[in-house]
Design an enzyme around this catalytic site. Structure first.
Site, PDB file in Angstrom:
ATOM      1  N   GLY A 187      73.085  80.227  77.240  1.00  0.00           N
ATOM      2  CA  GLY A 187      72.668  80.208  75.835  1.00  0.00           C
ATOM      3  C   GLY A 187      73.126  78.945  75.121  1.00  0.00           C
ATOM      4  O   GLY A 187      73.852  78.118  75.682  1.00  0.00           O
ATOM      5  N   VAL A 218      75.233  78.597  72.627  1.00  0.00           N
ATOM      6  CA  VAL A 218      76.685  78.547  72.450  1.00  0.00           C
ATOM      7  C   VAL A 218      77.390  78.458  73.799  1.00  0.00           C
ATOM      8  O   VAL A 218      78.359  77.709  73.963  1.00  0.00           O
ATOM      9  CB  VAL A 218      77.184  79.776  71.647  1.00  0.00           C
ATOM     10  CG1 VAL A 218      78.696  79.812  71.586  1.00  0.00           C
ATOM     11  CG2 VAL A 218      76.600  79.758  70.239  1.00  0.00           C
ATOM     12  N   ARG A 238      68.277  87.667  84.706  1.00  0.00           N
ATOM     13  CA  ARG A 238      67.129  86.764  84.515  1.00  0.00           C
ATOM     14  C   ARG A 238      67.431  85.341  84.940  1.00  0.00           C
ATOM     15  O   ARG A 238      66.589  84.637  85.459  1.00  0.00           O
ATOM     16  CB  ARG A 238      66.697  86.735  83.036  1.00  0.00           C
ATOM     17  CG  ARG A 238      66.089  87.995  82.509  1.00  0.00           C
ATOM     18  CD  ARG A 238      65.705  87.836  81.040  1.00  0.00           C
ATOM     19  NE  ARG A 238      66.873  87.704  80.158  1.00  0.00           N
ATOM     20  CZ  ARG A 238      67.555  88.730  79.655  1.00  0.00           C
ATOM     21  NH1 ARG A 238      67.182  89.956  79.939  1.00  0.00           N
ATOM     22  NH2 ARG A 238      68.609  88.542  78.875  1.00  0.00           N
ATOM     23  N   SER A 239      68.661  84.895  84.681  1.00  0.00           N
ATOM     24  CA  SER A 239      68.959  83.487  84.986  1.00  0.00           C
ATOM     25  C   SER A 239      69.943  83.320  86.141  1.00  0.00           C
ATOM     26  O   SER A 239      70.393  82.211  86.405  1.00  0.00           O
ATOM     27  CB  SER A 239      69.440  82.756  83.733  1.00  0.00           C
ATOM     28  OG  SER A 239      70.344  83.545  83.034  1.00  0.00           O
ATOM     29  N   CYS A 254      80.181  82.239  62.195  1.00  0.00           N
ATOM     30  CA  CYS A 254      80.231  80.781  61.988  1.00  0.00           C
ATOM     31  C   CYS A 254      80.437  80.402  60.515  1.00  0.00           C
ATOM     32  O   CYS A 254      81.215  79.501  60.195  1.00  0.00           O
ATOM     33  CB  CYS A 254      78.953  80.146  62.523  1.00  0.00           C
ATOM     34  SG  CYS A 254      77.469  81.056  62.094  1.00  0.00           S
ATOM     35  N   GLN A 284      72.035  77.828  56.395  1.00  0.00           N
ATOM     36  CA  GLN A 284      72.391  77.960  57.800  1.00  0.00           C
ATOM     37  C   GLN A 284      71.290  77.479  58.753  1.00  0.00           C
ATOM     38  O   GLN A 284      70.121  77.851  58.623  1.00  0.00           O
ATOM     39  CB  GLN A 284      72.756  79.418  58.108  1.00  0.00           C
ATOM     40  CG  GLN A 284      73.957  79.885  57.304  1.00  0.00           C
ATOM     41  CD  GLN A 284      74.426  81.308  57.607  1.00  0.00           C
ATOM     42  OE1 GLN A 284      74.770  82.036  56.695  1.00  0.00           O
ATOM     43  NE2 GLN A 284      74.447  81.697  58.865  1.00  0.00           N
ATOM     44  N   SER A 328      69.989  76.977  64.847  1.00  0.00           N
ATOM     45  CA  SER A 328      70.736  77.156  66.109  1.00  0.00           C
ATOM     46  C   SER A 328      71.639  78.376  66.040  1.00  0.00           C
ATOM     47  O   SER A 328      72.042  78.898  67.082  1.00  0.00           O
ATOM     48  CB  SER A 328      71.543  75.902  66.452  1.00  0.00           C
ATOM     49  OG  SER A 328      72.312  75.502  65.346  1.00  0.00           O
ATOM     50  N   HIS A 379      75.785  74.026  59.511  1.00  0.00           N
ATOM     51  CA  HIS A 379      75.639  74.891  58.334  1.00  0.00           C
ATOM     52  C   HIS A 379      76.264  74.206  57.116  1.00  0.00           C
ATOM     53  O   HIS A 379      77.341  73.608  57.218  1.00  0.00           O
ATOM     54  CB  HIS A 379      76.404  76.210  58.518  1.00  0.00           C
ATOM     55  CG  HIS A 379      75.808  77.161  59.509  1.00  0.00           C
ATOM     56  ND1 HIS A 379      74.609  76.964  60.148  1.00  0.00           N
ATOM     57  CD2 HIS A 379      76.271  78.368  59.950  1.00  0.00           C
ATOM     58  CE1 HIS A 379      74.362  77.996  60.942  1.00  0.00           C
ATOM     59  NE2 HIS A 379      75.356  78.849  60.841  1.00  0.00           N
TER      60      HIS A 379
END
Ligand code: A2P
Length: 347
Positions: A13, A15, A40-41, A129, A156, A159, A242
């Site tokens: 992902g 992050v 899936r990955s 965040c 924000q 991402s 942000h």
């Protein structure tokens, strides 16, 4: 420092990739770094410095021999797998909202409340965040003169929604310039050239969950149930970084000059505040940076003890990956690895 085995859960992902980058850049003392994601990955590759790690499927028995697991795989995945990690003696640093308000879990920003790490039970939560960057800037002021009330509006970046938010803004901009129809999946409306006053779900009180995270997480980390916090969270068509317009009412007077001086010495903060030179924080200036940038510091002329400021930070970095890695570093520095009561979350 001992050499450690570290797992990054959600490694594919937005992050997770930044977590791997941050661990590598800061030379985290790991002998082994394992990349986990969903089935899936599994088998795909992610970068770790100049190496490629093969992604493995995250399972309940993935934590044997792992010292620290840093999660950024969403709340449901964390709720399901973190207890198994703690049960295996592995300390979890979780970036989702799953454990933040759980009384068994410290919620930590190393510049704000590192002492809370001492009472962990195997799962430590990384705050939202928007809360992280706000409190990095406000903690020195809170300690110096007290804060009664915070009024914050956020701007924000997409991402914050993960890869799907980044992809949606990119595609909408491209489609618009090519005269194609716009599609939206990550957001309820077009985000390109628009503002959405809506982040996370709406609650009974008509605030969004994101807004209430800022309220509740601030109270938990400041250990202050009385502090007033009111937030409006807005998604903006910016990729990274942000912004926050923050108004505070302090217990005792602090001038804008005193505030600039104080924050210029605060850990994790960089003051960028010279309006005459057009110097102020912006998302483009904070993207890729570790520091939380603070500027536009002014006294609020409508109340006796009030300040306004504008705060920007890279939401993927300090707002997520860096803060999680700093927590892991602090756990090592304070010798707090290992889980004393391994069954606390196995209910
Ligand atoms: P995957 O790529 O296999 O779906 P983002 O927030 O940027 O969308 O990233 C979410 C991360 O969480 C991805 O790495 C994703 O992996 C991972 N993830 C989502 N669901 C699970 C799951 N059930 N188990 C493990 N990882 C998951």
């Amino acid at each position: 420092m001992n050499k450690l085995t570290v797992a990054v859960c959600g490694a594919t992902g937005a992050v997770g990739r930044e977590m791997l980058k941050t661990l590598n850049e800061r030379n985290f003392p790991a002998t082994e770094v394992i990349a986990y994601a969903s089935s899936r990955s599994a088998g795909s590759q992610v970068e770790f410095g100049d190496k490629q790690l093969t992604v493995r499927e995250l399972k309940e028995d993935s934590f044997e021999g792992v010292d620290i697991a840093i999660f950024s795989a969403g709340g449901a995945t964390s709720t399901k797998f973190s207890p198994f990690a703690a049960h295996a003696g592995c300390v979890v640093v979780d970036n989702s909202a799953a454990w933040r308000m759980d009384d068994r879990c410290p919620l930590v920003v190393p510049e704000v409340n590192p002492e809370d790490l001492a009472w962990h039970n195997g799962i430590i939560a990384n705050p939202n965040c928007s809360t992280i960057q706000m409190l990095v800037a406000l903690k020195p002021i809170y300690d110096a003169v007290g804060i009664k009330r915070i009024v914050v509006s956020t701007y924000q970046a997409v991402s914050g929604t993960g890869q799907k938010g980044i992809a949606e803004l990119e595609k909408q901009v491209r489609d618009l310039f090519n005269g194609r129809d716009i599609e939206h999946n990550a957001y309820p409306y077009q985000i390109a050239f628009n503002l959405l006053p809506h982040i996370d779900i709406f609650l009974e009180n008509d605030y969004t969950k994101e807004e209430m995270k800022m309220v509740n997480e601030t109270r938990k980390m400041f250990h202050d149930d009385k502090i007033g916090v009111t937030a409006t969270c807005v998604r903006v068509p910016v990729f990274y970084g942000h912004g926050e317009s923050v108004n505070i009412e302090t217990e005792r007077k602090m001038t804008a000059k005193e505030c600039r001086m104080l924050l210029s010495q605060a850990p994790g903060v960089r003051v960028l505040d010279n309006p005459r030179e057009l110097l102020y924080p912006m998302p483009l200036a904070c993207a890729g940076q570790d520091d939380t940038l603070v500027g536009r510091i002014r006294e609020d002329e409508t109340i006796e003890n009030g300040l306004n400021m504008w705060i920007c930070a890279d939401n993927i970095r300090k707002g997520a990956a860096l803060n999680a890695v700093q927590i892991a570093e602090e756990l090592v520095r304070r010798d707090l690895l290992g889980v004393r009561n391994k069954n606390v979350f196995m209910d």
